[in-house]
Enzyme design. Structure first.
Site, PDB file in Angstrom:
ATOM      1  N   GLU A 267      16.237 -12.089 -34.835  1.00  0.00           N
ATOM      2  CA  GLU A 267      16.406 -13.403 -34.231  1.00  0.00           C
ATOM      3  C   GLU A 267      15.131 -13.837 -33.520  1.00  0.00           C
ATOM      4  O   GLU A 267      14.433 -13.007 -32.935  1.00  0.00           O
ATOM      5  CB  GLU A 267      17.576 -13.373 -33.234  1.00  0.00           C
ATOM      6  CG  GLU A 267      18.871 -12.857 -33.856  1.00  0.00           C
ATOM      7  CD  GLU A 267      19.962 -12.565 -32.837  1.00  0.00           C
ATOM      8  OE1 GLU A 267      19.988 -13.237 -31.782  1.00  0.00           O
ATOM      9  OE2 GLU A 267      20.789 -11.663 -33.088  1.00  0.00           O
ATOM     10  N   GLU A 378      23.286 -22.073 -29.620  1.00  0.00           N
ATOM     11  CA  GLU A 378      24.364 -21.230 -29.086  1.00  0.00           C
ATOM     12  C   GLU A 378      24.354 -21.349 -27.563  1.00  0.00           C
ATOM     13  O   GLU A 378      23.294 -21.427 -26.941  1.00  0.00           O
ATOM     14  CB  GLU A 378      24.133 -19.775 -29.491  1.00  0.00           C
ATOM     15  CG  GLU A 378      25.153 -18.806 -28.922  1.00  0.00           C
ATOM     16  CD  GLU A 378      24.805 -17.352 -29.220  1.00  0.00           C
ATOM     17  OE1 GLU A 378      25.459 -16.473 -28.629  1.00  0.00           O
ATOM     18  OE2 GLU A 378      23.882 -17.103 -30.025  1.00  0.00           O
TER      19      GLU A 378
END
Length: 463
Positions: A267, A378
């Site tokens: 990520e 997110e």
């Protein structure tokens, strides 16, 4: 990385779109503790008054009696609250302090030079082969690898010198042979909800069919093929985060394995995390795990894993400038790809600047290829006071507001088996709670595949 103006100044194509609706923008705020001032009189003047005006004495005596009855109760209540909230257990506190100092010795390596950033960070210049990654048994005694060839179709315009982090704006830099590392402090670790899990995401928080674990997403994703990397440009904002234990991020996920205990992810992106960094600046970050966030992996360089090769970028440092509502749009470009020769996963950030790599041995499924790539936002929704959080995603505005108002990902691409960058063919989008954070996408000749996403969190339609 680019600074974009209004729609007329869009430039650089890539891939994907999504967006709709209106949200509310709120600037980042700091909480401040306030203490009530108690006014004190002049005791010598008061004594003189008592002597001269004896009839007032009974009144003062009465007031003193009342205050003596009221004040101790208030003091007692406050001390009981403090005792309840801050029960002091010397042995536990000592053990916690020992654990923190032990962790700090592992994380913070000896510095050749230290640079102080305007935001209060200390950036240590650490000899590259002494960075935390080389604590790993399989890397001990080794040195960082030389960079591989970029994927075919990668438009590298040459490495452009850019100041996009606050710490580097002073003009100071780290000497050759060293890398800049954001120093972790005792305060950083004391803020953490768990000292033992400092620098890690909560276990098994990854879900794409539900947000019952408190994490909410607005993402575009592709799956069903073999992927060897991904690329995108993301505009950077400073979203409001409602409390210390929530965060807001925008990132790419390169994923393999199931969403069970064997999940592998790589990520990279930007995040606002008061718990991790102690402020509300958007910061460049990386993450990895090979067991669904249980025991492996961490943010940035907080454990052995990611090998940094760049001498000018500090992972975890604040990004500047940021995008503004109806103003300039500032975005960063991210590329993650698998080196066909050695199998390591490399990260490029900005205009052709290599940051470093994740060694292939860190992973199980990702030793071969990824089975899914995701792009998007997110947040953590801890439901303070029983309501949906007001933590913002992206710009804090819903996707329908479009350019200059909503957040975007543009020029979305993946790397195929032939180490070539190719447009996405089957992008799907998902928003856990579209009335809180939504996503809308599309494709055009300038941005390729792109989407708009984000939102304000709590609002009349998102209680």
């Amino acid at each position: 990385m680019e600074f974009l103006g209004r729609a007329s100044s869009w430039r650089k194509p890539r891939n994907k779109i999504f967006g709709y609706r209106t949200g509310q923008y709120q600037c980042t705020q700091k909480q401040t503790d306030f203490a009530e001032d108690t006014t004190q009189g002049n005791f010598s003047n008061m004594a003189s008054s008592w002597c001269k005006i004896s009839p007032i004495i009974p009144i003062f005596v009465f007031l003193l009696l009342v205050s003596s009855l009221v004040c101790p109760v208030q003091s007692s209540e406050h001390s009981e609250e403090r005792a309840a909230n801050q029960t002091f257990r010397p042995e536990e506190e000592l053990q916690k302090l020992k654990l923190i100092r032990s962790r700090l010795r592992k994380i913070n390596k000896p510095a050749v030079k230290t640079i102080q950033s305007p935001d209060g960070d200390f950036i240590d210049c650490v000899v590259s082969h002494l960075q935390p990654a080389f604590d790993h048994p399989l890397l001990k005694g080794k040195k960082p690898l030389y960079p591989p060839d970029r994927p075919k179709g990668h438009n590298q315009m040459g490495v452009v010198e850019e100041n996009f982090q606050l710490w580097s704006m002073s003009g100071e830099s780290c000497p050759e042979g060293t890398i800049p590392v954001r120093r972790t402090t005792e305060q950083d670790m004391l803020r953490a909800s768990s000292v033992r899990r400092f620098g890690r995401k909560p276990r098994k928080y990854v879900r794409r069919d539900s947000s019952s674990d408190g994490h909410e997403h607005a993402v575009g994703y592709v799956s069903g093929e073999q992927y060897y990397g991904a690329k995108a440009s993301i505009n950077v904002w400073a979203p409001r985060v409602a409390n210390q234990y929530e965060f807001s991020l925008s990132q790419m996920w390169v994923i393999s394995g199931s969403f069970g205990d064997d999940l592998n992810t790589i990520e990279a992106g930007w995040q606002v995390s008061p718990e991790l960094y102690g402020d509300n600046y958007p910061r460049f970050f990386t993450y990895w795990t090979s067991d669904a966030y249980q025991a492996t992996g961490c943010y940035n360089l907080l454990c052995s894993g990611f090998v940094q090769t760049n001498t000018k970028i500090a992972i975890g440092a604040a990004i500047s400038p940021t995008s503004s509502y109806e103003g300039g749009q500032f975005d960063i470009s991210l590329l993650v790809w698998k080196d066909p020769k050695h199998g390591n996963w490399w990260l490029e950030f900005g205009s052709g600047v290599l940051v470093g790599y994740w060694p292939s041995f860190l992973f199980t499924h990702l030793q071969d290829h990824a089975s899914m790539v995701q792009f998007g936002g997110e947040v953590v929704n801890s439901r303070p006071d029983g309501f949906h959080t007001s933590t913002q995603m992206g710009s804090g505005h819903l996707a329908g507001e479009g350019f200059g108002k909503a957040s975007y990902f543009r020029n979305l691409q993946v790397v195929d088996w032939d180490n070539s960058l190719v447009p996405l063919s089957n992008l799907r989008v998902l928003a856990d709670h579209p009335s809180c954070y939504d996503i809308q996408g599309g494709i055009n000749n300038v941005w390729g595949n792109y989407f708009y996403y984000g939102g304000p969190g709590r609002n009349v339609e998102c209680p």
